[in-house]
Enzyme design. Sequence first.
Site, PDB file in Angstrom:
ATOM      1  CG  ASP B  67     -34.307 -27.006 -19.112  1.00 47.92           C
ATOM      2  OD1 ASP B  67     -35.093 -27.981 -19.199  1.00 47.92           O
ATOM      3  OD2 ASP B  67     -34.263 -26.265 -18.123  1.00 47.92           O
ATOM      4  CG  ASP B 129     -30.460 -20.241  -9.048  1.00 45.67           C
ATOM      5  OD1 ASP B 129     -31.630 -20.112  -9.510  1.00 45.67           O
ATOM      6  OD2 ASP B 129     -29.662 -21.076  -9.508  1.00 45.67           O
ATOM      7  CG  HIS B 131     -32.571 -21.419 -12.573  1.00 46.34           C
ATOM      8  ND1 HIS B 131     -32.602 -21.932 -11.290  1.00 46.34           N
ATOM      9  CD2 HIS B 131     -33.469 -22.143 -13.280  1.00 46.34           C
ATOM     10  CE1 HIS B 131     -33.473 -22.914 -11.229  1.00 46.34           C
ATOM     11  NE2 HIS B 131     -34.018 -23.064 -12.418  1.00 46.34           N
TER      12      HIS B 131
END
Lengths: 236, 236, 236, 236
Positions: B67, B129, B131
């Site tokens: 990413d 969360d 991810h």
Amino acid sequence: MKLLVTQNYETLSQITADIILMKWSENRRVNLALTAGASPKRVYEILGERLNQVGFDQSLAHFYNFDEITLKNQELGLTMQALIDELYQPLGIKKENIEILTAKNYQEYDKKIAQDAGLDLVLMGIGEDGHFCGNMPQFTSFEYGVYRVPLEPEGELYRLIESATPHTPGDEMVTFGPQTIMSAKELVLIATGEKKAEIIKQALSGPIIEDVPASILRLHPNLTVILDEAAASQLK
Amino acid sequence: MKLLVTQNYETLSQITADIILMKWSENRRVNLALTAGASPKRVYEILGERLNQVGFDQSLAHFYNFDEITLKNQELGLTMQALIDELYQPLGIKKENIEILTAKNYQEYDKKIAQDAGLDLVLMGIGEDGHFCGNMPQFTSFEYGVYRVPLEPEGELYRLIESATPHTPGDEMVTFGPQTIMSAKELVLIATGEKKAEIIKQALSGPIIEDVPASILRLHPNLTVILDEAAASQLK
Amino acid sequence: MKLLVTQNYETLSQITADIILMKWSENRRVNLALTAGASPKRVYEILGERLNQVGFDQSLAHFYNFDEITLKNQELGLTMQALIDELYQPLGIKKENIEILTAKNYQEYDKKIAQDAGLDLVLMGIGEDGHFCGNMPQFTSFEYGVYRVPLEPEGELYRLIESATPHTPGDEMVTFGPQTIMSAKELVLIATGEKKAEIIKQALSGPIIEDVPASILRLHPNLTVILDEAAASQLK
Amino acid sequence: MKLLVTQNYETLSQITADIILMKWSENRRVNLALTAGASPKRVYEILGERLNQVGFDQSLAHFYNFDEITLKNQELGLTMQALIDELYQPLGIKKENIEILTAKNYQEYDKKIAQDAGLDLVLMGIGEDGHFCGNMPQFTSFEYGVYRVPLEPEGELYRLIESATPHTPGDEMVTFGPQTIMSAKELVLIATGEKKAEIIKQALSGPIIEDVPASILRLHPNLTVILDEAAASQLK
């Protein structure tokens, strides 16, 4: 070793074509070294039909010639000329997908294959003398990677080549050696016809020796041997 | 899914380092996407020791950032800066072995990965969360390949990034999506500490839903999850 | 061939233990053939620590002895006695996960391995004479599957065995042959100490010949060789 | 995902038959779960021809039914009856090579598959409602392993089954769930005819959601989808 004995050459060719098709259509780069010559003639015809009938992204496969024989006054060697005529041109394989082994780059070629992520599939025939790729009895050794054999005008090898081309043989042959081939992920060996029956018996059930170079292949964990009944006729 | 629960972070890190080492030392090109961040800190220290202690040809591995978050007035994004500091520089990885995903090339990146022969190994952490990579709840969808998320200064994501860097966040984040990651040959997910216990329970034993993006990973046939006991404490 | 040269025996043992752990913890049946003897002593100690530190379902691995030497008036042969002492008992491997090659069942054993879905991993040492498993120079041939060697009281082999056990050697040795071993999905060969340096040079860089049985292993596409610096000291 | 769009059903069937043949002829145990039904009818005819034409050891493959629907007063369920008629009987598959999922053993079946070394190949069709195996919209969830669905006489599922058999539906259906299927090493999905065009579009290019169960399959790293042109007609 996985051994398939087919009733006839047509069935052998269909199965072999589908093996190649399944690799070619992987959705990632695959590296294929496919033999020229008489044995796979029908294989490539069927493969050509498949390419017309089956839609997929054909651009991810790269094609390697596993040997080369230089010719006097010719840019391309004997193998590459045959592959272009029999495989690359009829199947519409693009220049950027063709990787070329030559007498100039052979010393760097094992390194190049590793940098290209290795060979995914090698399709080979077998000679009546037991050779595979350019690994001839008396000239090969099981520990060889890509290597060079000088051609001597008095030698048997030279005369063999002379009889196979209108051109004059050059000074050398280069070939993927046993070590290079055995490093590939998957091997397929095909043989057809009674003329191959004796050497198939030796290669598949005799001793594993350098005098029968193809005998080494049966130590590969992912080798498929596909024979027609004539070629298998001397196996017990 | 293969699940390993280790007594402590040190054991987790040793095993993970050896998994990476075994891929890195393949004698052919391998493509590795290794996460930056806190979880693998000790993994990379051990890997650095291994590289000093173990001789092999290190030049065949290529490294991918999975990413990237753009930063205002910075040539490199947040992820690449972290990877250089935490992994590439300390481990002596050369420029020619670093493949860079950016906000400029992301639309071609799934194609590039396929042309590079696919990802061999992805090492990931998991956020509280749920991810993985840049796949945040509300922003990802299981069918996404490499994709772009715009950063909005009012958004939670923007504030999260702001808190993680002295630089000003840029306009966008790009990330390998679930489809890209699930296409890799092998996945490793690591998590440590009690803070991860609740999300690990959800991701590994709850429903597979986009609100817990990492839950999708357990459908990969070659996923290894390595947890310390604290992170595993809420699994039954 | 993947070659790892480690600074010391401890690092070699850690890496090897993690290779075994990663196979053992696959979430499906795996078939492992792990050597007895001095070389892997520390490997199995570390593996034992790992099993205490790392939770996973240990019941899916099956363990095979790759050779056996019969002993007079003993139910178990020399190899199985050693494996029980050095590996099965200390690591708590259960009876139902132990597959036993004997002088009685060896003729059916290649078939059995195939029916068991093949060997996933073989860990081997190398003898100073170049043997691997029970494949001794003069007694093995590259095309052998599982086979039997009669023990003759005047022979060198007999005397070698005699010196390794308080029991009287029996009439025979059985062993996975080169063909059996080369069919496995993954091979690991370890060697440590200066005493192994000469044979390692021969096996890894000399000719591939039956007089140096282990030389054949480097033709396997998934062979990992792990050496300490002493054992690697004669490699160029 | 590897996508092959063939001009016609015959080509689709030939390729699919050869994919199965190549697995079946591995020289080790392989575990195959092959669908019953209309889509593979020609596949199995060609496979039957191949078995007549091609000699190899057929005894190493084991066959799994991936779902079952109980029938009142019948020893065998709907799926097993169909598989026997369409596949096992015509292809001469022996009893000892047939593994049977039933409403009685389904709770142990994920464990059994793991102990059997995992599934090597699953061949599936797709329903117009997007189901694969017995994973129906509203009844499946991506995290399910092998599971049970009760059949209620008022339900749509019950009526569907009623229309497919002269027998009275029983109380339950069992099926490999998404988790079970996604753990297999290789998946093949086939679809033919215009009636499948709409659901193929949804499954292959729409969102990955439980309402279109087959949409999850495209996250498997080794999925091959083979379509005829009619079934592919709504893909862009």
